[in-house]
Design a protein around this motif. Structure first.
Motif, short mmCIF file in Angstrom:
data_model
loop_
_atom_site.label_atom_id
_atom_site.label_comp_id
_atom_site.label_asym_id
_atom_site.label_seq_id
_atom_site.Cartn_x
_atom_site.Cartn_y
_atom_site.Cartn_z
N ARG A 30 0.84 -1.20 0.00
CA ARG A 30 0.00 0.00 0.00
C ARG A 30 0.87 1.26 0.00
O ARG A 30 0.60 2.21 -0.73
N LEU A 33 2.39 1.62 -3.45
CA LEU A 33 1.37 2.08 -4.39
C LEU A 33 1.12 3.57 -4.21
O LEU A 33 1.01 4.31 -5.21
N ASN A 34 1.05 4.03 -2.99
CA ASN A 34 0.84 5.46 -2.74
C ASN A 34 2.00 6.29 -3.28
O ASN A 34 1.79 7.38 -3.82
N VAL A 36 3.90 5.45 -5.88
CA VAL A 36 3.76 5.43 -7.34
C VAL A 36 2.65 6.39 -7.79
O VAL A 36 2.82 7.14 -8.76
N ILE A 37 1.54 6.41 -7.08
CA ILE A 37 0.44 7.32 -7.42
C ILE A 37 0.90 8.76 -7.28
O ILE A 37 0.63 9.59 -8.16
N GLN A 38 1.61 9.08 -6.20
CA GLN A 38 2.10 10.44 -6.00
C GLN A 38 3.07 10.85 -7.11
O GLN A 38 3.00 11.96 -7.63
N GLN A 39 3.96 9.93 -7.49
CA GLN A 39 4.90 10.23 -8.57
C GLN A 39 4.17 10.46 -9.89
O GLN A 39 4.51 11.36 -10.66
N TYR A 40 3.14 9.66 -10.14
CA TYR A 40 2.34 9.83 -11.36
C TYR A 40 1.67 11.20 -11.38
O TYR A 40 1.69 11.90 -12.40
N LEU A 41 1.08 11.60 -10.25
CA LEU A 41 0.41 12.89 -10.18
C LEU A 41 1.40 14.04 -10.38
O LEU A 41 1.10 15.01 -11.08
N GLU A 42 2.59 13.91 -9.81
CA GLU A 42 3.61 14.93 -9.99
C GLU A 42 4.06 15.01 -11.45
O GLU A 42 4.24 16.11 -12.00
N THR A 44 2.31 14.16 -14.08
CA THR A 44 1.20 14.70 -14.85
C THR A 44 1.16 16.22 -14.73
O THR A 44 0.99 16.93 -15.73
#
Length: 68
Positions: A30, A33-34, A36-42, A44
């Motif tokens: 978890r 995953l958080n 990776v999600i944060q890196q994706y948002l940054e 983007t």
């Protein structure tokens, strides 16, 4: 040795250890995953910034009507 072949107290300990390990692994996954999600948002956000910068440059050097 399978859980159903162990004495009750040993099976209970083994089962609780497996559950604890599963929870640790779940929590670790978890967290990853958080991240990776944060890196994706940054990424983007950064992509949108650079896209906007490219649009501004094209308007500046090419002209608004010709850039489209």
């Amino acid at each position: 040795m399978n859980l159903d072949q162990m004495p009750d107290s040993q099976a209970l300990y083994a089962y609780s250890t497996m559950l604890y390990d599963s929870r640790l692994e779940r929590d670790s996954l978890r967290r990853e995953l958080n991240i990776v999600i944060q890196q994706y948002l940054e990424m983007t956000t950064e992509r949108n910034y650079w896209k906007r910068q490219a649009e501004l440059l094209s308007y500046t050097f090419i002209g608004k009507d010709e850039a489209q």
